[in-house]
Design a protein around this motif. Structure first.
Motif, PDB file in Angstrom:
ATOM      1  N   VAL A 154      -0.910  -1.988 -11.629  1.00 55.45           N
ATOM      2  CA  VAL A 154       0.227  -1.640 -10.766  1.00 55.45           C
ATOM      3  C   VAL A 154      -0.269  -0.911  -9.519  1.00 55.45           C
ATOM      4  N   TYR A 155      -1.222  -0.030  -9.710  1.00 56.01           N
ATOM      5  CA  TYR A 155      -1.799   0.728  -8.592  1.00 56.01           C
ATOM      6  C   TYR A 155      -2.406  -0.222  -7.556  1.00 56.01           C
ATOM      7  N   LEU A 156      -3.151  -1.229  -8.041  1.00 57.02           N
ATOM      8  CA  LEU A 156      -3.776  -2.195  -7.132  1.00 57.02           C
ATOM      9  C   LEU A 156      -2.722  -3.027  -6.400  1.00 57.02           C
ATOM     10  N   ILE A 157      -1.704  -3.448  -7.117  1.00 59.63           N
ATOM     11  CA  ILE A 157      -0.642  -4.250  -6.495  1.00 59.63           C
ATOM     12  C   ILE A 157       0.056  -3.437  -5.403  1.00 59.63           C
ATOM     13  N   SER A 162       1.871  -3.052  -0.705  1.00 62.48           N
ATOM     14  CA  SER A 162       2.825  -2.066  -0.203  1.00 62.48           C
ATOM     15  C   SER A 162       2.172  -0.927   0.580  1.00 62.48           C
ATOM     16  N   GLY A 163       0.900  -1.047   0.846  1.00 65.56           N
ATOM     17  CA  GLY A 163       0.227  -0.013   1.627  1.00 65.56           C
ATOM     18  C   GLY A 163       0.025   1.282   0.889  1.00 65.56           C
ATOM     19  N   GLY A 164      -0.020   1.215  -0.436  1.00 70.66           N
ATOM     20  CA  GLY A 164      -0.247   2.420  -1.235  1.00 70.66           C
ATOM     21  C   GLY A 164      -1.677   2.927  -1.073  1.00 70.66           C
ATOM     22  N   PRO A 165      -2.000   4.065  -1.696  1.00 72.36           N
ATOM     23  CA  PRO A 165      -3.350   4.640  -1.554  1.00 72.36           C
ATOM     24  C   PRO A 165      -4.419   3.719  -2.136  1.00 72.36           C
ATOM     25  N   ALA A 166      -5.573   3.732  -1.490  1.00 69.47           N
ATOM     26  CA  ALA A 166      -6.689   2.905  -1.947  1.00 69.47           C
ATOM     27  C   ALA A 166      -7.371   3.548  -3.143  1.00 69.47           C
TER      28      ALA A 166
END
Length: 205
Positions: A154-157, A162-166
């Motif tokens: 989910v973190y990777l998606i 969605s421009g979430g943290p790398a």
């Protein structure tokens, strides 16, 4: 100083640190005309120069759970051969060990930070200690919580779409070992978690 006829004798003199000129001087005073009329100086010993022993390895690279790790610790100065130890035996149970020659090697068994103190001793003997830390990464642990779960996919998606943290490092997110983080890494994680697929980074260990 000596005068007259004298046998061999040993003498020592204190010498301070720095550059010095040593002079041996023989003078004949004319009071005698017989004998060897000479003097010898032999077997001159200078104490070994003392050079401070220093550990020159500044830091250690990250490790990867299940992947072979090898780093040579280095030092300068001191006298004679050097011997290394893991002071406090802090590497015990980590999968890594430090040889007497200063080679840190093994296979990390768990994610997290491995902290230990290396001690090197020369033949004087003088010893020097230096603390080190190795950050061990669990490949595929995108969210950095030290285990691989669906939350990592989910973190990777979220990062990709969605421009979430790398992820903290490439290894945290590059589950399929293609040197780039894409949706295929999330798919690889889902396949591993739910379908018994290959473990993250198994292709590049």
């Amino acid at each position: 100083s000596w005068s007259g006829s004298a046998g061999w004798a040993q003498a020592s003199y204190p010498v301070t640190t720095g550059t010095h000129t040593f002079l041996w001087k023989y003078e004949k005073d004319g009071s005698q005309i017989g004998g060897s009329d000479k003097a010898w100086v032999d077997f001159i010993i200078f104490p070994p120069q003392s050079v401070s022993l220093v550990i020159t390895t500044s830091s250690l690279p990250n490790g990867l759970v299940g992947a072979a790790y090898s780093q040579q610790l280095t030092s300068e100065g001191g006298s004679g051969s050097k011997t290394w130890i893991d002071l406090g035996d802090n590497l015990s149970g980590s999968g890594l060990s430090l040889s007497s020659a200063g080679l840190l090697s093994g296979t990390p068994t768990a994610a997290g930070d491995i902290a230990f103190t290396a001690r090197v001793t020369d033949q004087t003997p003088q010893n020097v200690d230096k603390p080190f830390s190795i950050h061990v990464i669990q490949c595929g642990d995108a969210d950095g919580n030290l285990i691989v779960t669906i939350s990592d996919a989910v973190y990777l998606i979220n990062y990709i779409f969605s421009g979430g943290p790398a992820p903290e490092t490439m290894q945290h997110g590059d589950a399929d070992c293609n040197s780039i983080i894409t949706i295929s890494d999330a798919v690889a994680l889902i396949n591993y978690i739910f379908s018994g697929g290959p473990a993250p980074c198994s292709a590049c260990k």
